[in-house]
Motif scaffolding. Structure first.
Motif, PDB file in Angstrom:
ATOM      1  N   PRO A 155       0.789  -1.244   0.000  1.00  0.00           N
ATOM      2  CA  PRO A 155       0.000   0.000   0.000  1.00  0.00           C
ATOM      3  C   PRO A 155       0.822   1.296   0.000  1.00  0.00           C
ATOM      4  O   PRO A 155       0.261   2.343  -0.273  1.00  0.00           O
ATOM      5  N   PHE A 156       2.118   1.223   0.276  1.00  0.00           N
ATOM      6  CA  PHE A 156       2.832   2.468   0.576  1.00  0.00           C
ATOM      7  C   PHE A 156       2.787   3.508  -0.542  1.00  0.00           C
ATOM      8  O   PHE A 156       2.441   4.662  -0.313  1.00  0.00           O
ATOM      9  N   VAL A 157       3.142   3.092  -1.750  1.00  0.00           N
ATOM     10  CA  VAL A 157       3.162   4.058  -2.854  1.00  0.00           C
ATOM     11  C   VAL A 157       1.745   4.484  -3.224  1.00  0.00           C
ATOM     12  O   VAL A 157       1.450   5.680  -3.330  1.00  0.00           O
ATOM     13  N   ALA A 158       0.854   3.495  -3.365  1.00  0.00           N
ATOM     14  CA  ALA A 158      -0.519   3.809  -3.782  1.00  0.00           C
ATOM     15  C   ALA A 158      -1.203   4.731  -2.778  1.00  0.00           C
ATOM     16  O   ALA A 158      -1.825   5.728  -3.155  1.00  0.00           O
ATOM     17  N   ARG A 159      -1.038   4.408  -1.483  1.00  0.00           N
ATOM     18  CA  ARG A 159      -1.696   5.213  -0.438  1.00  0.00           C
ATOM     19  C   ARG A 159      -1.190   6.656  -0.425  1.00  0.00           C
ATOM     20  O   ARG A 159      -1.908   7.587  -0.101  1.00  0.00           O
ATOM     21  N   GLU A 160       0.065   6.809  -0.759  1.00  0.00           N
ATOM     22  CA  GLU A 160       0.650   8.154  -0.787  1.00  0.00           C
ATOM     23  C   GLU A 160       0.103   8.955  -1.973  1.00  0.00           C
ATOM     24  O   GLU A 160      -0.140  10.153  -1.876  1.00  0.00           O
ATOM     25  N   LEU A 161      -0.121   8.241  -3.085  1.00  0.00           N
ATOM     26  CA  LEU A 161      -0.496   8.935  -4.319  1.00  0.00           C
ATOM     27  C   LEU A 161      -1.996   9.213  -4.442  1.00  0.00           C
ATOM     28  O   LEU A 161      -2.387  10.232  -4.990  1.00  0.00           O
ATOM     29  N   ILE A 162      -2.820   8.291  -3.940  1.00  0.00           N
ATOM     30  CA  ILE A 162      -4.263   8.410  -4.187  1.00  0.00           C
ATOM     31  C   ILE A 162      -4.830   9.749  -3.710  1.00  0.00           C
ATOM     32  O   ILE A 162      -5.455  10.469  -4.502  1.00  0.00           O
ATOM     33  N   PRO A 163      -4.606  10.137  -2.442  1.00  0.00           N
ATOM     34  CA  PRO A 163      -5.186  11.427  -2.022  1.00  0.00           C
ATOM     35  C   PRO A 163      -4.633  12.603  -2.823  1.00  0.00           C
ATOM     36  O   PRO A 163      -5.364  13.532  -3.165  1.00  0.00           O
ATOM     37  N   LEU A 164      -3.361  12.518  -3.162  1.00  0.00           N
ATOM     38  CA  LEU A 164      -2.715  13.583  -3.933  1.00  0.00           C
ATOM     39  C   LEU A 164      -3.357  13.727  -5.309  1.00  0.00           C
ATOM     40  O   LEU A 164      -3.729  14.809  -5.751  1.00  0.00           O
ATOM     41  N   MET A 165      -3.521  12.576  -5.980  1.00  0.00           N
ATOM     42  CA  MET A 165      -4.098  12.609  -7.326  1.00  0.00           C
ATOM     43  C   MET A 165      -5.563  13.018  -7.276  1.00  0.00           C
ATOM     44  O   MET A 165      -6.031  13.754  -8.142  1.00  0.00           O
ATOM     45  N   GLU A 166      -6.272  12.530  -6.253  1.00  0.00           N
ATOM     46  CA  GLU A 166      -7.686  12.890  -6.144  1.00  0.00           C
ATOM     47  C   GLU A 166      -7.840  14.389  -5.944  1.00  0.00           C
ATOM     48  O   GLU A 166      -8.709  15.032  -6.529  1.00  0.00           O
ATOM     49  N   GLU A 167      -6.974  14.940  -5.112  1.00  0.00           N
ATOM     50  CA  GLU A 167      -7.052  16.372  -4.824  1.00  0.00           C
ATOM     51  C   GLU A 167      -6.772  17.190  -6.085  1.00  0.00           C
ATOM     52  O   GLU A 167      -7.371  18.236  -6.307  1.00  0.00           O
ATOM     53  N   GLN A 168      -5.865  16.702  -6.914  1.00  0.00           N
ATOM     54  CA  GLN A 168      -5.501  17.462  -8.110  1.00  0.00           C
ATOM     55  C   GLN A 168      -6.547  17.368  -9.209  1.00  0.00           C
ATOM     56  O   GLN A 168      -6.552  18.190 -10.122  1.00  0.00           O
ATOM     57  N   GLY A 169      -7.423  16.360  -9.117  1.00  0.00           N
ATOM     58  CA  GLY A 169      -8.486  16.261 -10.111  1.00  0.00           C
ATOM     59  C   GLY A 169      -7.954  15.943 -11.492  1.00  0.00           C
ATOM     60  O   GLY A 169      -6.813  15.522 -11.646  1.00  0.00           O
ATOM     61  N   THR A 170      -8.784  16.160 -12.490  1.00  0.00           N
ATOM     62  CA  THR A 170      -8.406  15.770 -13.836  1.00  0.00           C
ATOM     63  C   THR A 170      -8.293  16.960 -14.789  1.00  0.00           C
ATOM     64  O   THR A 170      -8.073  16.782 -15.975  1.00  0.00           O
ATOM     65  N   GLU A 171      -8.420  18.156 -14.250  1.00  0.00           N
ATOM     66  CA  GLU A 171      -8.424  19.314 -15.146  1.00  0.00           C
ATOM     67  C   GLU A 171      -7.110  19.481 -15.906  1.00  0.00           C
ATOM     68  O   GLU A 171      -7.119  19.767 -17.101  1.00  0.00           O
ATOM     69  N   ALA A 172      -6.001  19.317 -15.196  1.00  0.00           N
ATOM     70  CA  ALA A 172      -4.708  19.489 -15.863  1.00  0.00           C
ATOM     71  C   ALA A 172      -4.558  18.471 -16.991  1.00  0.00           C
ATOM     72  O   ALA A 172      -4.058  18.798 -18.069  1.00  0.00           O
TER      73      ALA A 172
END
Lengths: 278, 368
Positions: A155-172
């Motif tokens: 879980p370490f990498v995925a758990r670190e990335l999921i909230p970050l990616m979710e927060e950034q959304g898909t607009e970029a």
């Protein structure tokens, strides 16, 4: 532009008191043990310390630990990015199931994780007889240790990335596509750079855990000295043999790994503060 | 580029975002999609961009079907509401992005890219900020970077989602002017989404008012403001008094006020709504001229204008009169005055409940 309370609103006594409590706890529970590790390791002098580290069984345990980390970290890096990308950027059926499965290793005791592999791949396990007939060794060998470590560090990498990616959304990403970028260009030039610090942190944590894991590896390794002992297992063996200097010498390496991990993280945060703030 | 939207439908999870929307956008036109949130304006913009696809219906670019062309191949410049700048890239790299990802014969050399980016940055007045990161820019500057980035790929159409929504009032007004000038200069077809009627009327050649996934009215700012086609448009654009009335044999009765409504001559007895703009409501002293008696409830002075709140029967109205007229009348709270609408417009209740709200035949103009 967060609205923080002015720290000066608290009375002087409260401020000093709280700071003192925090400092004492840090000193007592984090800093002191670290000093003790190095103190014990060097208690018989530098020569004894180096002798303990260059002992063949210990060297092989260091090597094994590095090999395991070298396999587990890249695998989990790729898996973590894929999983986080799926969960954060897309909606699909079974998404919550996937996030639950990603979290599973966090909630399962590492010993259980090890036992699962013994049950599946062990001699008395489901696949045991078949594996034995084909001369494949998983339990009490490198593959078992790698599998158990993979499971724990899942879980370490995925758990670190999921909230970050979710927060950034898909607009970029949408912007990049509208400018003509293809999928790979979007990923490499927009998605990945946006999460690189989270990714780095995830990799550092994953690596620290891969090298430091004890419980799960202990179950599947069989503790064969010089062959299937990783550094944490080697520490335990040496400790049980009352070989304090050697035990703490190996422990000091693991402690240094932790310090280096923190130092690298801090360095990157300092070096790229400008971009991070962006 | 000419855009033709034909009978587009779109639902999100059972909720209809667009129902049967058809719209033609002329070459070089700047069109505002105006509506409250949830009116479908952003969905329509995203369908134009190729970021969403319609459930049914067609989108034609210059006569060719573009309905299923992906956003990558559409050559549209899309400016996002929150800019969606690439945070890890400098302003220069942001603007250059669309050019550096290009592959094949259309690929430009490094020098060509540099020239074009510098030219664009000059155009959006950000020449000196090429090496900055987005976080080091103000909202208005970010917006202009987003615009330059979208223009870099020489799009055939420029689409802007709430382009000024996140800016403060002063910057917004300035940027609005500037966008209008830029559009006049580049002559590019443009569509922007807004919920701000002033913005739409000020900037656009044509305003498309949307509500509940449908187009209520499309027309020039003057047409939209002066002759709203539906009660919704009336209420959404500008301040308006809506008053309950009864229409009988071509005469409308609002409280004690009787007004001609000749277009409804055939109507026997129907409930309706009368719309009167505050500046179309004339006030006079009791005994001086015609009108219905109303009571002054509140007076607020707004710069050159005075807003007077009136009570007609049980209905509250607002009138806007000049400071001079206010002085002549010597209005006081509680005073009785005569009111007379210079212009009013009537809608029958039955006809605008339900789908016939959009029927352009229903509303009838009345100059009184």
């Amino acid at each position: 532009m967060s609205t923080r309370l002015n720290p000066l609103l608290e009375s002087r006594a409260v401020r000093i008191g709280l700071t003192l409590v925090a400092a004492i706890i840090l000193l007592l529970f984090l800093f002191a043990p670290l000093v003790v590790v190095f103190g014990e390791a060097l208690s018989k002098g530098l020569g004894a310390y180096l002798d303990a580290l260059t002992e063949p069984d210990t060297l092989s345990s260091i090597w094994l630990t590095l090999v395991v980390a070298a396999i587990c970290v890249p695998v989990n890096l790729v898996f973590g990015i894929c999983a986080a990308w799926c969960v954060a950027k897309f909606d699909f059926r079974g998404k919550s199931l996937l996030t639950t499965i990603i979290d599973l290793p966090f909630s399962v005791s590492p010993v259980i994780a090890g036992l699962i592999y013994v049950l599946v791949f062990g001699l008395q396990g489901w696949l045991g007889p078949w594996l034995r007939d084909h001369g494949i060794h998983i339990i009490f060998a490198l593959p078992g240790i790698v599998l158990a470590t993979l499971f724990i560090t899942f879980p370490f990498v995925a758990r670190e990335l999921i909230p970050l990616m979710e927060e950034q959304g898909t607009e970029a990403e949408e912007a990049a596509v509208s400018l003509g970028a293809n999928g790979w260009q979007v990923f490499r030039r927009v998605t990945l750079p946006n999460v690189k610090w989270g990714l780095l942190y995830g990799v550092l944590l994953c690596n620290a855990r891969a090298m430091g894991e004890f419980g799960a590896v202990s179950v599947v390794s069989g503790h064969i000295r010089g062959r299937t002992t990783t550094m944490p297992l080697q520490v335990e063996i040496l400790y049980n043999e009352y070989n304090m200097v050697a035990a703490f010498a190996v422990a000091s390496l693991l402690a240094m790994l932790a310090l280096v991990t923190l130092a690298v993280k801090t360095f990157f945060e300092w070096r790229y503060a400008k971009e991070l703030a962006a | 580029m000419m855009i033709d939207i034909r009978n587009v439908h779109k639902t999100f999870g059972g909720f209809p975002a667009l129902s049967d929307v058809s719209l033609k956008i002329k070459e070089g036109e700047l069109v505002a999609l105006l509506g409250p949130s949830g009116s479908g304006k952003t969905s329509l913009l995203r369908i134009l961009a190729g970021l969403e696809f319609p459930d049914s219906g067609q989108v034609l670019f210059d006569g060719g079907d573009a309905t299923n062309v992906s956003v990558r191949d559409r050559r549209v410049g899309f400016v996002f509401q929150h800019y969606a700048l690439f945070r890890h890239m400098t302003v220069f790299d942001n603007v250059a992005f669309g050019l550096t990802v290009r592959r094949g014969p259309g690929r430009l050399s490094k020098e060509e890219i540099g020239d074009r980016v510098r030219h664009l940055l000059e155009m959006v007045q950000l020449g000196g900020l090429a090496e900055r990161y987005p976080s080091q820019l103000s909202g208005g500057q970010r917006q202009r970077v987003a615009l330059a980035r979208a223009l870099a790929i020489q799009p055939k159409v420029l689409l802007l989602d709430e382009p000024f929504g996140a800016l403060d009032a002063r910057v917004r007004k300035e940027l609005r002017r500037w966008l209008r000038n830029l559009h006049d200069e580049l002559k590019i077809t443009g569509v922007f989404v807004t919920h701000d009627q002033e913005e739409a009327l000020d900037v656009a050649d044509r305003v498309v008012v949307m509500n509940k996934g449908r187009i209520e009215q499309a027309g020039t700012p003057t047409q939209i403001y002066d002759s709203p086609a539906t009660p919704f448009v009336y209420q959404f654009l500008g301040n308006v008094n809506s008053l309950e009335c009864h229409i009988r044999d071509g005469v409308a009765q609002i409280g004690s006020l009787t007004l001609p409504a000749s277009a409804y001559a055939g109507v026997q007895e129907a409930a309706g709504l009368a719309f009167v703009r505050p500046h179309d409501l004339l006030l006079s002293k009791m005994g001086e001229g015609a009108g219905a008696q109303a009571e002054v409830r509140h007076i607020s002075i707004l710069g050159p204008l005075v807003r007077v709140e009136l009570l007609l029967g049980e209905q509250v109205l607002e009138a806007e009169i000049s400071r001079q007229r206010h002085a002549e009348l010597g209005l006081k709270i509680g005073q009785q005055v005569l009111i007379w609408p210079r212009q009013a417009r009537f809608f029958l209740r039955d006809s605008w409940q339900g789908t016939s709200l959009l029927d352009p035949e229903t509303p009838i103009d009345h100059a009184i």
